[in-house]
Design a protein around this motif. Structure first.
Motif, PDB file in Angstrom:
ATOM      1  N   CYS A 247       5.481  97.666  89.432  1.00  0.00           N
ATOM      2  CA  CYS A 247       6.468  97.418  88.372  1.00  0.00           C
ATOM      3  C   CYS A 247       7.488  98.544  88.304  1.00  0.00           C
ATOM      4  CB  CYS A 247       5.762  97.264  87.025  1.00  0.00           C
ATOM      5  SG  CYS A 247       4.880  95.694  86.832  1.00  0.00           S
ATOM      6  N   GLU A 251      11.478  98.338  89.176  1.00  0.00           N
ATOM      7  CA  GLU A 251      12.466  98.785  88.187  1.00  0.00           C
ATOM      8  C   GLU A 251      13.481  99.716  88.848  1.00  0.00           C
ATOM      9  OE1 GLU A 251       9.426  98.640  84.339  1.00  0.00           O
ATOM     10  OE2 GLU A 251      10.245 100.563  85.008  1.00  0.00           O
ATOM     11  N   THR A 284      -0.878  90.718  93.614  1.00  0.00           N
ATOM     12  CA  THR A 284      -0.489  91.693  92.599  1.00  0.00           C
ATOM     13  C   THR A 284       0.971  92.093  92.760  1.00  0.00           C
ATOM     14  OG1 THR A 284      -2.740  92.552  92.428  1.00  0.00           O
ATOM     15  CG2 THR A 284      -0.965  93.999  91.685  1.00  0.00           C
ATOM     16  N   SER A 287       3.265  89.252  91.729  1.00  0.00           N
ATOM     17  CA  SER A 287       3.326  89.127  90.277  1.00  0.00           C
ATOM     18  C   SER A 287       4.240  90.195  89.675  1.00  0.00           C
ATOM     19  CB  SER A 287       1.913  89.252  89.691  1.00  0.00           C
ATOM     20  OG  SER A 287       1.952  89.205  88.282  1.00  0.00           O
ATOM     21  N   ALA A 288       4.090  91.446  90.130  1.00  0.00           N
ATOM     22  CA  ALA A 288       4.920  92.532  89.614  1.00  0.00           C
ATOM     23  C   ALA A 288       6.389  92.304  89.948  1.00  0.00           C
ATOM     24  CB  ALA A 288       4.445  93.861  90.198  1.00  0.00           C
ATOM     25  N   ARG A 289       6.637  91.867  91.158  1.00  0.00           N
ATOM     26  CA  ARG A 289       8.022  91.636  91.569  1.00  0.00           C
ATOM     27  C   ARG A 289       8.649  90.517  90.748  1.00  0.00           C
ATOM     28  NH1 ARG A 289      10.130  92.150  97.717  1.00  0.00           N
ATOM     29  NH2 ARG A 289      12.348  91.823  97.322  1.00  0.00           N
ATOM     30  N   GLY A 290       7.892  89.467  90.497  1.00  0.00           N
ATOM     31  CA  GLY A 290       8.398  88.372  89.687  1.00  0.00           C
ATOM     32  C   GLY A 290       8.660  88.794  88.249  1.00  0.00           C
ATOM     33  N   ASP A 291       7.761  89.602  87.687  1.00  0.00           N
ATOM     34  CA  ASP A 291       7.929  90.074  86.306  1.00  0.00           C
ATOM     35  C   ASP A 291       9.189  90.927  86.137  1.00  0.00           C
ATOM     36  OD1 ASP A 291       5.646  88.757  85.619  1.00  0.00           O
ATOM     37  OD2 ASP A 291       4.409  90.543  85.340  1.00  0.00           O
ATOM     38  N   VAL A 292       9.444  91.784  87.126  1.00  0.00           N
ATOM     39  CA  VAL A 292      10.549  92.741  86.993  1.00  0.00           C
ATOM     40  C   VAL A 292      11.863  92.176  87.509  1.00  0.00           C
ATOM     41  CG1 VAL A 292      11.399  95.011  87.687  1.00  0.00           C
ATOM     42  CG2 VAL A 292       8.979  94.697  87.151  1.00  0.00           C
ATOM     43  N   GLY A 294      12.324  88.886  88.808  1.00  0.00           N
ATOM     44  CA  GLY A 294      12.512  87.468  88.513  1.00  0.00           C
ATOM     45  C   GLY A 294      13.250  86.753  89.606  1.00  0.00           C
ATOM     46  N   ARG A 297      14.631  88.139  93.088  1.00  0.00           N
ATOM     47  CA  ARG A 297      13.779  88.470  94.221  1.00  0.00           C
ATOM     48  C   ARG A 297      14.400  88.039  95.532  1.00  0.00           C
ATOM     49  NH1 ARG A 297       7.529  86.539  95.301  1.00  0.00           N
ATOM     50  NH2 ARG A 297       7.383  87.474  97.343  1.00  0.00           N
TER      51      ARG A 297
END
Length: 297
Positions: A247, A251, A284, A287-292, A294, A297
């Motif tokens: 994450c 960022e 993992t 998921s982190a890449r998608g959260d930050v 979106g 990507r």
């Protein structure tokens, strides 16, 4: 020509030209000969009857014809892996857009990450748009059959397994030679790729005490610190540390201070160093890449 005759002709050709051991396959790509035993038997052909799956495989033309005569519904043939003289090893590279799986891309990514130069070899195109890559292996190394351990969409076919031969018909269509038809040479498997195939399930490929390498240093101090955070993770905290570090890395990428793909590769290798299975680490990071990031990507 019927599918049965075509499969028989191709099977005989594979045995004569390349010394492959073959068996007839049904439309579902399973061995076409029914077992003569009840479920749970341990016979591997010692009884002398047909119907023992890959244990029936042979390069003898008379035996091949006998097997196909006993399986008139056969539409393809399987080539046994792990048998002399080639000790064939295969990678099944699946491509399924509905499940967002691309084994070809995953293999390229794996090889780039591990520094593996993959040579030309025999490539078979599957009816679903995937590929089978064939290599020869050493006689003294047993390669296990595994699904998805190297990466999503990549299955290993080794000792006790088989590859569907070109010219075979399955439910979805024909298997066809995709590489140069004038150079049907099965080449030796790269040593590093062989090591990955034979590594114990779930075991780390590198020492957890390994130093931060140049692939992290090239990303600057921020990436070095995040990689070190993963490398120093205690048992039970490795995945949490990886998610947090990912994450933070993404960022930095969103702010233009890091390359997202470079950061992901570095963290993926750090996860491998501490023994996280590839599948878990990839999930993992995704998921982190998608959260930050979106949609960016």
């Amino acid at each position: 020509m019927t599918d049965w005759q075509n499969a028989l002709d191709n099977a005989l050709q594979a045995a004569a030209r390349h010394e492959f051991s073959v068996i007839p396959l049904s439309l579902t790509k399973l061995p076409a000969l029914k077992s003569p035993h009840d479920k749970g038997h341990g016979c591997k052909g010692e009884c002398g009857q047909l119907g023992h799956g890959i244990h029936d495989a042979s390069s003898d033309p008379d035996r091949i014809r006998g097997m196909f005569e006993a399986a008139r519904h056969a539409t393809g043939y399987g080539i046994a892996c792990g048998r002399p003289p080639h000790f064939l090893i295969g990678l099944d590279l699946d491509r399924d857009q509905g499940k967002d799986v691309d084994g070809v891309w995953e293999l390229r990514r794996l090889c780039a990450r591990e520094g593996i130069a993959v040579p030309r070899t025999v490539i078979i195109r599957t009816p679903r748009g995937g590929y089978h890559a064939w290599w020869t292996g050493p006689a003294d190394v047993k390669v296990p059959n595994r699904a998805g351990q190297l990466a999503p969409g990549i299955d290993v076919r080794g000792a006790g397994g088989y590859l569907v031969g070109p010219g075979s018909r399955g439910v979805r269509g024909l298997y066809a030679l995709a590489s140069d038809p004038d150079d049907v040479t099965v080449r030796p498997i790269p040593e590093q790729l062989l090591q990955l195939m034979t590594a114990d399930k779930g075991s780390p490929r590198r020492s957890a005490s390994a130093p931060v390498r140049t692939w992290a240093m090239s990303g600057g101090r921020s990436l070095v610190g995040l990689v070190r955070c993963v490398l120093e993770a205690p048992q039970g905290q490795r995945n949490n540390r990886l998610f947090w570090a990912a994450c933070k890395a993404f960022e930095h990428a969103a702010a233009g201070r890091l390359d997202a793909d470079q950061a992901e590769d570095a963290l993926m290798q750090a996860a491998a160093e501490v023994g996280l299975p590839d599948k878990e680490a990839e999930a993992t990071l995704k998921s982190a890449r998608g959260d930050v990031l979106g949609a960016a990507r």
